[in-house]
Design a protein around this motif. Structure first.
Motif, PDB file in Angstrom:
ATOM      1  N   GLU A 223     -35.066  35.017  46.241  1.00  0.00           N
ATOM      2  CA  GLU A 223     -33.631  35.288  46.077  1.00  0.00           C
ATOM      3  C   GLU A 223     -32.963  34.204  45.237  1.00  0.00           C
ATOM      4  O   GLU A 223     -31.997  34.480  44.516  1.00  0.00           O
ATOM      5  CB  GLU A 223     -32.957  35.384  47.450  1.00  0.00           C
ATOM      6  N   ARG A 224     -33.467  32.957  45.323  1.00  0.00           N
ATOM      7  CA  ARG A 224     -32.910  31.879  44.497  1.00  0.00           C
ATOM      8  C   ARG A 224     -33.119  32.178  43.015  1.00  0.00           C
ATOM      9  O   ARG A 224     -32.206  31.977  42.204  1.00  0.00           O
ATOM     10  CB  ARG A 224     -33.585  30.561  44.878  1.00  0.00           C
ATOM     11  N   GLU A 225     -34.303  32.657  42.658  1.00  0.00           N
ATOM     12  CA  GLU A 225     -34.553  33.005  41.261  1.00  0.00           C
ATOM     13  C   GLU A 225     -33.673  34.164  40.820  1.00  0.00           C
ATOM     14  O   GLU A 225     -33.181  34.189  39.688  1.00  0.00           O
ATOM     15  CB  GLU A 225     -36.030  33.356  41.069  1.00  0.00           C
ATOM     16  N   ARG A 226     -33.453  35.123  41.721  1.00  0.00           N
ATOM     17  CA  ARG A 226     -32.580  36.242  41.370  1.00  0.00           C
ATOM     18  C   ARG A 226     -31.146  35.771  41.140  1.00  0.00           C
ATOM     19  O   ARG A 226     -30.465  36.251  40.203  1.00  0.00           O
ATOM     20  CB  ARG A 226     -32.614  37.291  42.474  1.00  0.00           C
ATOM     21  N   CYS A 227     -30.679  34.864  41.966  1.00  0.00           N
ATOM     22  CA  CYS A 227     -29.314  34.342  41.779  1.00  0.00           C
ATOM     23  C   CYS A 227     -29.180  33.647  40.430  1.00  0.00           C
ATOM     24  O   CYS A 227     -28.189  33.834  39.717  1.00  0.00           O
ATOM     25  CB  CYS A 227     -28.971  33.377  42.910  1.00  0.00           C
ATOM     26  N   CYS A 228     -30.178  32.826  40.068  1.00  0.00           N
ATOM     27  CA  CYS A 228     -30.122  32.134  38.785  1.00  0.00           C
ATOM     28  C   CYS A 228     -30.271  33.115  37.630  1.00  0.00           C
ATOM     29  O   CYS A 228     -29.683  32.904  36.553  1.00  0.00           O
ATOM     30  CB  CYS A 228     -31.207  31.062  38.725  1.00  0.00           C
ATOM     31  N   ASP A 229     -31.044  34.187  37.815  1.00  0.00           N
ATOM     32  CA  ASP A 229     -31.124  35.227  36.778  1.00  0.00           C
ATOM     33  C   ASP A 229     -29.751  35.835  36.517  1.00  0.00           C
ATOM     34  O   ASP A 229     -29.337  36.028  35.362  1.00  0.00           O
ATOM     35  CB  ASP A 229     -32.110  36.314  37.199  1.00  0.00           C
TER      36      ASP A 229
END
Length: 323
Positions: A223-229
């Motif tokens: 989810e952290r990578e999705r937020c940064c995406d």
């Protein structure tokens, strides 16, 4: 998900604090357990029933109710567990030591990667960093380095962050794609993800025996990578360019492990940018929402369970792990 991890970290400390104030457990001998069963069985006889009409088992002993038999087996099982707790603590300490050494080696490797980087100068790079920094509200200065020691873009450091770009990214992607990946890494800086990830790693070391910790921590990283995406797309304003940058980066580093900007399945991240992964994340959301409630129930009801079972002298002696 981070709130669930925080609850998991608090549970062992609260368990230790609650059990540390209680009296030492009373060891029940086999004769004491049998007397307890007989007394309970006689106390539950119907009024007017004589002593000689107490139900007798095939072995000539008073037949205890099912609840008493279950309670007796639980007490015996708990005694067996308590006798082997020192061995369990020793195994846990060895696991913590081994994982701590691994984390220290990884931290030193990151330091060597940062020192091996070459600073990128020029108005172009300064303009990209300053422009994206204003859009993403990154107030700290970030060093932009080119490094052959990394395979994917990565941010190292929290107080003095450095953004390392592989040479293959600078030569194999278009300028717009490189800018989109830089925006993704600056989003990590804005969210203080380096520090959060370090705290996650420490929690995984302390609670390495807990499978739920690893599952929740894995979901948190996804989810952290999705937020940064999403922050990168908002900063660049072009989801197609960013998605193509992820795909081309995966092709450039198809033999490399998934790290930093390529963390998590690339296809799933691209589908998420297209808004087609909402149904896939619903079960994880329900599980993540249920975990804090289960932790609260364990904290409130845990020390009371022996009392509810009818053994007040053992109240609070059970140690309930976090959920």
């Amino acid at each position: 998900l981070l709130a669930v991890l925080a609850a998991m970290a608090i549970c062992p400390a609260l368990t230790f604090a609650l059990t540390g104030r209680e009296r030492p457990p009373v060891t029940l001998t086999k004769a004491a357990v049998q007397r307890l069963i007989v007394q309970t069985a006689m106390a539950k006889r119907p009024p007017g029933t004589s002593a000689d009409r107490t139900p007798i088992s095939s072995f000539g002993r008073p037949r205890a109710p099912l609840s008493e038999l279950v309670r007796t087996r639980l007490l015996r099982a708990w005694g067996w567990i308590r006798s082997r707790l020192p061995l369990g603590v020793a195994v846990w300490a060895l696991g913590v030591l081994a994982l701590s050494l691994r984390l220290l080696l990884r931290w030193r490797a990151l330091g060597r990667q940062r020192r091996s980087g070459r600073r990128l100068y020029g108005e172009r790079w300064e303009g990209i960093l300053s422009g994206l920094g204003r859009v993403l509200r990154v107030r700290r200065s970030v060093d932009l380095l080119e490094s052959s020691a990394v395979l994917v873009p990565v941010v190292i450091g929290w107080l003095r962050p450095a953004l390392l770009l592989p040479a293959s990214v600078l030569t194999g992607l278009s300028p717009a794609q490189v800018e989109a990946l830089i925006a993704h890494e600056l989003a990590h800086v804005r969210r203080h993800d380096y520090l959060v990830n370090l705290l996650q790693a420490v929690l995984e070391i302390i609670l390495f025996y807990h499978p739920a910790v690893w599952w929740v921590s894995h979901r948190a990283r996804i989810e952290r990578e999705r937020c940064c995406d999403e922050l990168a797309v908002a900063a660049c304003g072009d989801a197609v360019t960013y998605a193509s940058a992820l795909a081309d980066l995966a092709h450039l580093q198809e033999a490399a492990p998934a790290l930093a900007a390529s963390g998590g399945p690339v296809a799933e991240r691209i589908r998420h940018l297209g808004g087609r992964s909402g149904r896939e994340s619903r079960p994880a959301s329900w599980l993540a929402a249920a975990a804090p409630a289960a932790a609260v129930i364990a904290l409130v009801a845990g020390p009371r369970l022996p009392a509810l079972a009818g053994t007040p002298h053992l109240e609070g002696t059970l140690i309930f792990q976090n959920v």
